[in-house]
Design an enzyme around this catalytic site. Structure first.
Site: not given
Ligand code: UDP
Length: 328
Positions: A117, A141
């Site tokens: 990501t 995250y």
């Protein structure tokens, strides 16, 4: 026949990649605990219900499937949730990936595609961002994923793992065939939420800040069609299977769109007005995030051919009509 074990193949990006793998001629087996995935999105291969935190379940899947390659999508993906409860993110995303890599090592499986990501970069220092951009995530995250990237580099050196880590910018859109699409509970992403704002009187769409230093004051993001992500994974699989050198790849369209531009596209596509309420900025939102995907284009031969904002919104709208009213 080449076999691909797809963890998280019942999720949004995972299911679209299953379709791309199947279309590339690979046999697909999905490994998913269905916690935030959906049985009916598993359409290109059978489902093994299991959890990546469960090493015994992974060992059993490796022994049974004997995959030539593992594509790993199973992960928790909500930034705010990761801030409130980081342990769950490190357990699922970091420890879960470690478990998977160890199960692969024990069973002699050496090819790996990792669903990474743009959140591994943290605050952008340059635009567009290429693979040399410094990585310093701004939430758990992002850290939970960056730690896996670190493991991949170390496993490659020490154990001969061959990997492609694909860092998505803003995945959006739905399968053009209408077979699968985005289904998150809760939904937090711009395109599906703005669609709700246009389609329903009882959903109030809010723009999170209009005082950013961008062309219209709203955040710029690089929206990449999930079908283009699918083709990137199929190309990365072929590259690894043919003995190509792996590594880290940023995946985006290279074009930024503002929140207002996305809202305009939704009005055009749906033919409905989208009332826009201006709210405060969301914590941790940078003004602009745009990818340079030159490396994926030159090494993998990838071209994001579906990632215009109109095509993204059209496909998401078609899927939304098929799905019916969604919980918001
Ligand atoms: N956004 C917004 N309203 C919403 C949802 C998102 O203004 O209801 C904005 C958000 O601030 C960001 C962009 O849309 O600038 C994309 O957000 P999303 O959550 O889809 O993806 P992210 O960039 O967080 O991965």
């Amino acid at each position: 026949m080449t076999r691909v074990l797809v963890t998280g193949g019942a999720g949004y990006i995972g299911s679209h990649c299953c379709k791309a793998f199947a279309e590339a001629g690979y046999e697909v087996v999905v490994f998913d605990n269905l916690y935030r995935g959906w049985r009916d999105l598993v359409r290109w291969g059978r489902l093994i219900e299991g959890d990546i935190r469960d090493r015994a379940a992974l060992d059993a899947a490796m022994a049974e499937v004997k995959p030539d390659l593992v594509a790993h999508f199973a992960a928790l993906t909500y930034v705010a949730e990761s801030v409130a409860d980081p342990a769950r993110y490190y357990e699922n995303n970091t420890f879960g990936a470690f478990n998977l890599l160890e199960a692969m090592r024990a069973h002699g499986v050496s090819r790996f595609i990792f669903s990474s990501t743009a959140a591994t970069f943290g605050a952008p220092q340059t635009t567009p961002m290429d693979e040399t951009h410094p990585q310093w995530p701004i939430n758990p995250y992002g850290w939970s994923k960056l730690m896996v990237e670190r493991m991949l580099a170390d496993y490659a050196k020490a154990y001969g793992l061959r990997f492609a880590s694909l860092r998505y910018f803003n995945a959006a859109g739905a399968d053009a065939g209408g077979e699968i699409g985005e289904r998150h509970e809760p939904e937090t992403h711009l395109v599906p939420l703005a669609l709700e704002g246009a389609l329903r009187d009882d959903y109030r769409f809010t723009i999170f800040g209009d005082d950013f230093a961008t062309r219209d004051g709203t955040c710029v993001r690089d929206y990449v069609h999930v079908t283009d992500l699918g083709s990137a994974h199929a190309l990365a699989a072929r590259h690894l299977l043919e003995g190509g050198e792996g590594g880290f790849f940023n995946l985006g369209s290279g074009e930024g769109a503002t929140v207002k531009e996305v809202a305009d596209a939704i009005e055009t596509v749906t033919g409905r007005r989208l009332p826009r309420h201006i709210g405060p900025r969301r914590e941790g939102d940078p003004a602009a995030l745009v990818a340079s995907s030159a490396k994926a284009q030159s090494v993998l031969g990838w071209r994001p051919t579906h990632s215009g904002i109109a095509e993204i919104v059209e496909s998401a709208y078609a899927w939304r009509l098929k799905e019916g009213t969604r919980e918001t």
